[in-house]
Write a protein that holds these residues in place. Structure first.
Motif, PDB file in Angstrom:
ATOM      1  N   LEU A   1      -3.379 -12.758  -5.399  1.00 41.43           N
ATOM      2  CA  LEU A   1      -2.820 -11.941  -3.902  1.00 41.43           C
ATOM      3  C   LEU A   1      -1.840 -10.814  -4.112  1.00 41.43           C
ATOM      4  O   LEU A   1      -1.558 -10.410  -3.148  1.00 41.43           O
ATOM      5  CB  LEU A   1      -2.479 -13.262  -3.402  1.00 41.43           C
ATOM      6  N   LEU A   2      -1.537 -10.619  -5.326  1.00 41.80           N
ATOM      7  CA  LEU A   2      -0.491  -9.715  -5.565  1.00 41.80           C
ATOM      8  C   LEU A   2      -0.772  -8.283  -6.235  1.00 41.80           C
ATOM      9  O   LEU A   2       0.033  -7.759  -6.698  1.00 41.80           O
ATOM     10  CB  LEU A   2       0.861 -10.485  -6.159  1.00 41.80           C
ATOM     11  N   THR A   3      -2.131  -8.019  -6.345  1.00 40.30           N
ATOM     12  CA  THR A   3      -2.373  -6.920  -7.312  1.00 40.30           C
ATOM     13  C   THR A   3      -1.953  -5.701  -6.771  1.00 40.30           C
ATOM     14  O   THR A   3      -1.500  -4.674  -7.268  1.00 40.30           O
ATOM     15  CB  THR A   3      -3.988  -6.921  -7.261  1.00 40.30           C
ATOM     16  N   ASP A   4      -1.789  -5.430  -5.284  1.00 41.50           N
ATOM     17  CA  ASP A   4      -1.226  -4.289  -4.866  1.00 41.50           C
ATOM     18  C   ASP A   4       0.051  -4.067  -5.164  1.00 41.50           C
ATOM     19  O   ASP A   4       0.701  -2.647  -5.161  1.00 41.50           O
ATOM     20  CB  ASP A   4      -1.455  -4.308  -3.147  1.00 41.50           C
ATOM     21  N   ILE A   5       0.887  -4.834  -5.300  1.00 40.27           N
ATOM     22  CA  ILE A   5       2.350  -4.570  -5.808  1.00 40.27           C
ATOM     23  C   ILE A   5       2.640  -5.011  -7.421  1.00 40.27           C
ATOM     24  O   ILE A   5       3.879  -4.925  -7.712  1.00 40.27           O
ATOM     25  CB  ILE A   5       3.414  -5.548  -4.946  1.00 40.27           C
ATOM     26  N   CYS A   6       1.540  -5.533  -7.931  1.00 41.76           N
ATOM     27  CA  CYS A   6       1.916  -5.866  -9.426  1.00 41.76           C
ATOM     28  C   CYS A   6       2.039  -4.696 -10.332  1.00 41.76           C
ATOM     29  O   CYS A   6       0.841  -3.991 -10.602  1.00 41.76           O
ATOM     30  CB  CYS A   6       0.898  -6.961  -9.947  1.00 41.76           C
ATOM     31  N   LEU A   7       2.919  -4.763 -10.940  1.00 39.91           N
ATOM     32  CA  LEU A   7       3.260  -3.895 -12.094  1.00 39.91           C
ATOM     33  C   LEU A   7       2.301  -3.845 -13.311  1.00 39.91           C
ATOM     34  O   LEU A   7       1.661  -2.833 -13.699  1.00 39.91           O
ATOM     35  CB  LEU A   7       4.784  -4.004 -13.061  1.00 39.91           C
ATOM     36  N   TYR A   8       1.981  -5.279 -13.684  1.00 38.88           N
ATOM     37  CA  TYR A   8       0.780  -5.089 -14.775  1.00 38.88           C
ATOM     38  C   TYR A   8      -0.498  -4.603 -14.426  1.00 38.88           C
ATOM     39  O   TYR A   8      -1.095  -4.001 -15.067  1.00 38.88           O
ATOM     40  CB  TYR A   8       0.865  -6.554 -15.415  1.00 38.88           C
ATOM     41  N   TYR A   9      -0.707  -4.993 -13.248  1.00 40.33           N
ATOM     42  CA  TYR A   9      -2.101  -4.609 -12.627  1.00 40.33           C
ATOM     43  C   TYR A   9      -2.337  -3.260 -12.389  1.00 40.33           C
ATOM     44  O   TYR A   9      -3.112  -2.676 -12.863  1.00 40.33           O
ATOM     45  CB  TYR A   9      -2.502  -5.280 -11.433  1.00 40.33           C
ATOM     46  N   ASN A  10      -1.202  -2.662 -12.143  1.00 38.32           N
ATOM     47  CA  ASN A  10      -1.089  -1.207 -11.526  1.00 38.32           C
ATOM     48  C   ASN A  10      -0.880  -0.217 -12.978  1.00 38.32           C
ATOM     49  O   ASN A  10      -1.304   0.811 -12.802  1.00 38.32           O
ATOM     50  CB  ASN A  10      -0.133  -0.854 -10.504  1.00 38.32           C
ATOM     51  N   THR A  11      -0.106  -0.702 -13.711  1.00 44.55           N
ATOM     52  CA  THR A  11       0.045   0.028 -15.187  1.00 44.55           C
ATOM     53  C   THR A  11      -0.892  -0.219 -16.154  1.00 44.55           C
ATOM     54  O   THR A  11      -0.953   0.697 -17.026  1.00 44.55           O
ATOM     55  CB  THR A  11       1.390  -0.187 -15.434  1.00 44.55           C
ATOM     56  N   VAL A  12      -1.507  -1.366 -16.378  1.00 42.39           N
ATOM     57  CA  VAL A  12      -2.162  -1.882 -17.410  1.00 42.39           C
ATOM     58  C   VAL A  12      -3.847  -2.012 -17.200  1.00 42.39           C
ATOM     59  O   VAL A  12      -4.620  -1.109 -17.724  1.00 42.39           O
ATOM     60  CB  VAL A  12      -1.852  -3.081 -18.023  1.00 42.39           C
ATOM     61  N   ILE A  13      -3.873  -2.930 -16.027  1.00 38.64           N
ATOM     62  CA  ILE A  13      -5.690  -2.799 -15.700  1.00 38.64           C
ATOM     63  C   ILE A  13      -6.047  -2.063 -15.148  1.00 38.64           C
ATOM     64  O   ILE A  13      -7.239  -1.334 -15.498  1.00 38.64           O
ATOM     65  CB  ILE A  13      -5.499  -4.237 -14.919  1.00 38.64           C
ATOM     66  N   LEU A  14      -5.447  -1.047 -14.205  1.00 37.68           N
ATOM     67  CA  LEU A  14      -6.423  -0.182 -13.370  1.00 37.68           C
ATOM     68  C   LEU A  14      -6.238   0.994 -14.419  1.00 37.68           C
ATOM     69  O   LEU A  14      -7.019   1.984 -14.306  1.00 37.68           O
ATOM     70  CB  LEU A  14      -5.243   0.224 -12.073  1.00 37.68           C
ATOM     71  N   LYS A  15      -5.613   1.225 -15.560  1.00 32.86           N
ATOM     72  CA  LYS A  15      -5.562   2.328 -16.285  1.00 32.86           C
ATOM     73  C   LYS A  15      -6.586   2.207 -17.397  1.00 32.86           C
ATOM     74  O   LYS A  15      -6.648   2.751 -18.532  1.00 32.86           O
ATOM     75  CB  LYS A  15      -4.307   2.644 -16.766  1.00 32.86           C
ATOM     76  N   ASN A  16      -7.315   0.883 -17.580  1.00 29.47           N
ATOM     77  CA  ASN A  16      -8.095   0.728 -18.662  1.00 29.47           C
ATOM     78  C   ASN A  16      -9.627   0.844 -18.166  1.00 29.47           C
ATOM     79  O   ASN A  16      -9.847   0.467 -17.091  1.00 29.47           O
ATOM     80  CB  ASN A  16      -7.771  -0.664 -19.215  1.00 29.47           C
TER      81      ASN A  16
END
Length: 216
Positions: free
Chosen positions: A201-216
């Motif tokens: 539920l927190l992907t929009d504000i999550c540091l890990y998701y926005n800096t690691v997952i989205l960039k892979n």
């Protein structure tokens, strides 16, 4: 985005998990505060599932703190023999029982609880939350230690007390009672060591998701 500053409106950002997990009972299957106290002491460096497995026989034999205060080590040990570090924990619990003696006298403050053998701040925070007492800190179990830095609320640290202190500096006191358990449930169910980001539920504000997952 101010990753670790106090200008972040974390109360708003964390609202989805606060709403989802608000008031959800701790995974330890306890039925009163005496049982919870015993189980949080036993659960250190062990799993909640294991403690839930051994607890029915334990509490059938020792239904109250008073009954526990009247036993001896040799009689008590077999009931917790499958628990990690059971010898040390047995001594702690017997000392607690002999000191307090009655369920109604279990202290429900941070100072009172942490004065007991085997009860640290994490355990005390759990007991205060589950007994609906005012929060004096934030639950920082192994899930919170992993997940809070991943989200970007605090910097990574293996020390639970340090994570708790950092969380207390950036999160408003009115959410202290629920936020630790909410992050813990998120860590148990979704933000596992290998996270299930697609369910979070927190992907929009999550540091890990926005800096690691989205960039892979």
């Amino acid at each position: 985005m101010d990753l670790f500053g106090e200008t972040e409106n974390w109360e708003t950002k964390l609202k989805p998990i606060l709403k989802k997990y608000k008031g959800k009972k701790h995974p330890l299957d306890y039925h009163n505060i005496y049982q919870l106290l015993v189980m949080v002491v036993l659960s250190a460096q062990d799993s909640d599932a294991n403690i839930n497995t051994i607890s029915p026989a334990l509490f059938d034999k020792y239904p109250t703190l008073n009954s526990l205060s009247k036993t001896d080590l040799d009689t008590f040990l077999p009931y917790i023999s499958k628990v990690r570090n059971h010898g040390t924990k047995a001594n702690w619990l017997l000392e607690i029982a002999k000191t307090i003696k009655n369920d109604k006298d279990i202290p429900l403050t941070m100072a009172g609880l942490t004065a007991l053998k085997g009860v640290g701040r994490k355990s005390a925070n759990v007991i205060l939350r589950e007994s609906h007492k005012p929060a004096e800190g934030i639950i920082a179990d192994l899930h919170v230690i992993r997940v809070a830095p991943r989200i970007g609320i605090v910097k990574e640290n293996k020390d639970g007390n340090k994570i708790e202190k950092d969380l207390m500096q950036v999160l408003p006191k009115n959410i202290w009672s629920e936020i630790g358990m909410a992050i813990s449930f998120l860590g148990r169910e979704i933000c596992r060591p290998k996270p299930k980001c697609e369910e979070c539920l927190l992907t929009d504000i999550c540091l890990y998701y926005n800096t690691v997952i989205l960039k892979n």
